[in-house]
Design an enzyme around this catalytic site. Sequence first.
Site, short mmCIF file in Angstrom:
data_model
loop_
_atom_site.label_atom_id
_atom_site.label_comp_id
_atom_site.label_asym_id
_atom_site.label_seq_id
_atom_site.Cartn_x
_atom_site.Cartn_y
_atom_site.Cartn_z
N CYS A 128 24.06 23.73 20.62
CA CYS A 128 24.03 25.19 20.61
C CYS A 128 23.29 25.72 21.84
O CYS A 128 22.20 25.24 22.17
CB CYS A 128 23.36 25.69 19.33
SG CYS A 128 24.41 25.47 17.88
N ARG A 174 12.92 24.46 16.39
CA ARG A 174 13.33 24.02 17.75
C ARG A 174 12.19 24.18 18.76
O ARG A 174 12.42 24.55 19.91
CB ARG A 174 14.54 24.82 18.25
CG ARG A 174 15.76 24.75 17.38
CD ARG A 174 16.45 23.39 17.44
NE ARG A 174 17.76 23.45 16.84
CZ ARG A 174 18.01 23.30 15.53
NH1 ARG A 174 17.02 23.08 14.69
NH2 ARG A 174 19.24 23.37 15.07
P1 FAD Z 1 16.69 16.37 26.97
O1 FAD Z 1 17.84 17.28 26.79
O2 FAD Z 1 16.81 15.30 27.98
O3 FAD Z 1 15.37 17.23 27.25
C1 FAD Z 1 15.08 18.38 26.49
C2 FAD Z 1 13.62 18.80 26.77
O4 FAD Z 1 12.74 17.81 26.23
C3 FAD Z 1 13.28 18.88 28.25
O5 FAD Z 1 12.33 19.90 28.43
C4 FAD Z 1 12.65 17.54 28.55
O6 FAD Z 1 11.77 17.57 29.65
C5 FAD Z 1 11.89 17.30 27.24
N1 FAD Z 1 11.68 15.88 26.97
C6 FAD Z 1 12.61 14.93 26.73
N2 FAD Z 1 12.03 13.75 26.49
C7 FAD Z 1 10.70 13.95 26.59
C8 FAD Z 1 9.54 13.12 26.47
N3 FAD Z 1 9.65 11.81 26.21
N4 FAD Z 1 8.32 13.68 26.65
C9 FAD Z 1 8.19 14.98 26.92
N5 FAD Z 1 9.23 15.83 27.04
C10 FAD Z 1 10.47 15.32 26.89
N6 FAD Z 1 19.85 19.94 18.50
C11 FAD Z 1 19.39 20.22 17.26
O7 FAD Z 1 18.19 20.52 17.09
N7 FAD Z 1 20.21 20.17 16.16
C12 FAD Z 1 21.51 19.81 16.27
O8 FAD Z 1 22.22 19.78 15.27
C13 FAD Z 1 22.01 19.47 17.57
N8 FAD Z 1 23.30 19.10 17.71
C14 FAD Z 1 23.76 18.75 18.95
C15 FAD Z 1 25.08 18.29 19.08
C16 FAD Z 1 25.57 17.93 20.32
C17 FAD Z 1 27.00 17.43 20.44
C18 FAD Z 1 24.73 17.99 21.47
C19 FAD Z 1 25.24 17.58 22.84
C20 FAD Z 1 23.43 18.45 21.35
C21 FAD Z 1 22.93 18.83 20.09
N9 FAD Z 1 21.62 19.29 19.93
C22 FAD Z 1 21.15 19.56 18.67
C23 FAD Z 1 20.74 19.53 21.11
C24 FAD Z 1 19.93 18.31 21.59
O9 FAD Z 1 20.51 17.08 21.15
C25 FAD Z 1 18.47 18.39 21.11
O10 FAD Z 1 17.81 19.52 21.65
C26 FAD Z 1 17.65 17.15 21.49
O11 FAD Z 1 16.39 17.22 20.89
C27 FAD Z 1 17.47 16.94 23.00
O12 FAD Z 1 16.95 15.63 23.20
P2 FAD Z 1 17.17 14.85 24.57
O13 FAD Z 1 16.52 13.52 24.45
O14 FAD Z 1 18.59 14.86 24.96
O15 FAD Z 1 16.30 15.74 25.55
N1 EPU Z 2 30.12 31.08 12.43
C1 EPU Z 2 31.10 31.95 12.83
N2 EPU Z 2 31.74 31.71 14.01
C2 EPU Z 2 31.43 30.67 14.82
C3 EPU Z 2 30.40 29.78 14.42
C4 EPU Z 2 29.75 30.01 13.21
O1 EPU Z 2 31.40 32.90 12.12
O2 EPU Z 2 32.02 30.52 15.89
C5 EPU Z 2 29.48 31.29 11.12
C6 EPU Z 2 29.84 30.18 10.14
O3 EPU Z 2 31.04 30.46 9.49
C7 EPU Z 2 28.65 30.17 9.20
C8 EPU Z 2 27.48 30.61 10.10
O4 EPU Z 2 28.05 31.22 11.26
O5 EPU Z 2 28.81 31.13 8.20
C9 EPU Z 2 26.59 29.43 10.50
O6 EPU Z 2 27.34 28.48 11.24
P1 EPU Z 2 27.05 26.92 11.17
O7 EPU Z 2 27.05 26.47 9.74
O8 EPU Z 2 27.96 26.23 12.12
O9 EPU Z 2 25.54 26.77 11.65
P2 EPU Z 2 24.82 27.32 12.94
O10 EPU Z 2 23.73 28.21 12.47
O11 EPU Z 2 25.77 27.87 13.92
C10 EPU Z 2 23.02 25.45 13.04
C11 EPU Z 2 22.29 24.81 14.18
C12 EPU Z 2 23.01 23.57 14.65
C13 EPU Z 2 23.18 22.60 13.51
C14 EPU Z 2 23.95 23.29 12.40
C15 EPU Z 2 24.11 22.40 11.16
C16 EPU Z 2 21.07 26.39 15.59
C17 EPU Z 2 21.12 27.24 16.81
N3 EPU Z 2 22.20 25.73 15.30
O12 EPU Z 2 24.23 25.94 13.55
O13 EPU Z 2 22.18 22.97 15.65
O14 EPU Z 2 23.87 21.43 13.92
O15 EPU Z 2 23.23 24.48 12.00
O16 EPU Z 2 22.94 22.39 10.43
O17 EPU Z 2 20.05 26.33 14.91
C18 EPU Z 2 21.71 22.86 17.99
O18 EPU Z 2 20.59 23.30 17.72
O19 EPU Z 2 22.04 22.54 19.16
C19 EPU Z 2 22.68 22.72 16.92
C20 EPU Z 2 23.93 22.32 17.14
#
Ligand code: FAD
Ligand code: EPU
Length: 277
Positions: free
Chosen positions: A205, A158
């Site tokens: 997250c 990240r």
């Molecule tokens: P923004 O939120 O708009 O910006 C984030 C940062 O990036 C800011 O600092 C911004 O200035 C910078 N930035 C954006 N675009 C540019 C650019 N073109 N040039 C330079 N800097 C830039 N993240 C995960 O890693 N894994 C997940 O599984 C995941 N699941 C998600 C699920 C949901 C439902 C939601 C709402 C979010 C989730 N996220 C997840 C978080 C998020 O989607 C990521 O962090 C994503 O990379 C953010 O991208 P964005 O375009 O929305 O950036």
């Molecule tokens: N768990 C709990 N309670 C909860 C949530 C999770 O006990 O409320 C336990 C689950 O049962 C599992 C463990 O925690 O044993 C891990 O949970 P999960 O599989 O949901 O994965 P996570 O580590 O919580 C990460 C990423 C997500 C990504 C998922 C799927 C981070 C911070 N989070 O979640 O990324 O979608 O894996 O790969 O790295 C994000 O970065 O915004 C994000 C959503």
Amino acid sequence: MRVEKRNLAEFTTLGVGGPAEVWTVENEGDLAKAVSKPFRILGNGSNLLVSDEGVSERVIRLGGVFAQGDLGSVRGDPHLTPWIGAGVLLPSLVQEALNKGLSGLEPLLGIPASIGGAVRMNAGTRFGAIADVLEAVEIFHDGAFVVCAPEELSFAYRQSRLPAGAVISRVRLRLRKKSQDEIASLLARVDSARKGQPKRKSAGCAFKNPPGDSAGRLIDAAGLKGLSRGKAEISLEHANFFINRGGAKAKDFWELVTAVREQLPLELEWEIWGELS
Ligand code: FAD
Ligand code: EPU
């Protein structure tokens, strides 16, 4: 180019954030003008907690040529894509890759990012991250467009390192040819790993996972699920997702962040814009 005073709540998936001057740039010349004063880059707003008071800097949105591009027509294996505008949304590329039999983006299913924001955050899941499929990144920095190799951007969990004030303008990906069945089967696995995540308004997250553990598990074990401040709530489905139940304020989310941190030494994954405390 459009310059408008807008509430950033309109542009964040969390649905919070106060006013700012929003510059929607359409081309290279617009971008050069927009960066002439202090600015922030808005992607798809899916990893942001923006203050209710908004931000004083210009907020740049990538439209026009920076919101265009696709995976191109498939020739070799690996397939190197054309340059894709950083404002293009990741979910549309994941779908296009499935349609064209291109593999590599499956781990990113369900991430509502712009491709530029995904690169900046090195978005990913346990199945892989965007850095794994990057061929090259074009950035706009110090008045010039410069092409960077992925190795120059120090990707980690990240995390990336861009030169200060750099804007990611375009991205090229390196994908592999695979059968649609194989791609669909990996997509199904990634989708299934997301089953426990809430569908309501969130910014993904809130905290990064500490090495070897899960922030969600820790917040849950600390008994904080369901904690609420105003209309902001620590999701009962997944404790690392904070949801907006309708009309929440940034300060409500910040109080939840503070409450968690009083008990657990977690590092924020969200980016904070403006003053919250
Ligand atoms: P923004 O939120 O708009 O910006 C984030 C940062 O990036 C800011 O600092 C911004 O200035 C910078 N930035 C954006 N675009 C540019 C650019 N073109 N040039 C330079 N800097 C830039 N993240 C995960 O890693 N894994 C997940 O599984 C995941 N699941 C998600 C699920 C949901 C439902 C939601 C709402 C979010 C989730 N996220 C997840 C978080 C998020 O989607 C990521 O962090 C994503 O990379 C953010 O991208 P964005 O375009 O929305 O950036
Ligand atoms: N768990 C709990 N309670 C909860 C949530 C999770 O006990 O409320 C336990 C689950 O049962 C599992 C463990 O925690 O044993 C891990 O949970 P999960 O599989 O949901 O994965 P996570 O580590 O919580 C990460 C990423 C997500 C990504 C998922 C799927 C981070 C911070 N989070 O979640 O990324 O979608 O894996 O790969 O790295 C994000 O970065 O915004 C994000 C959503």
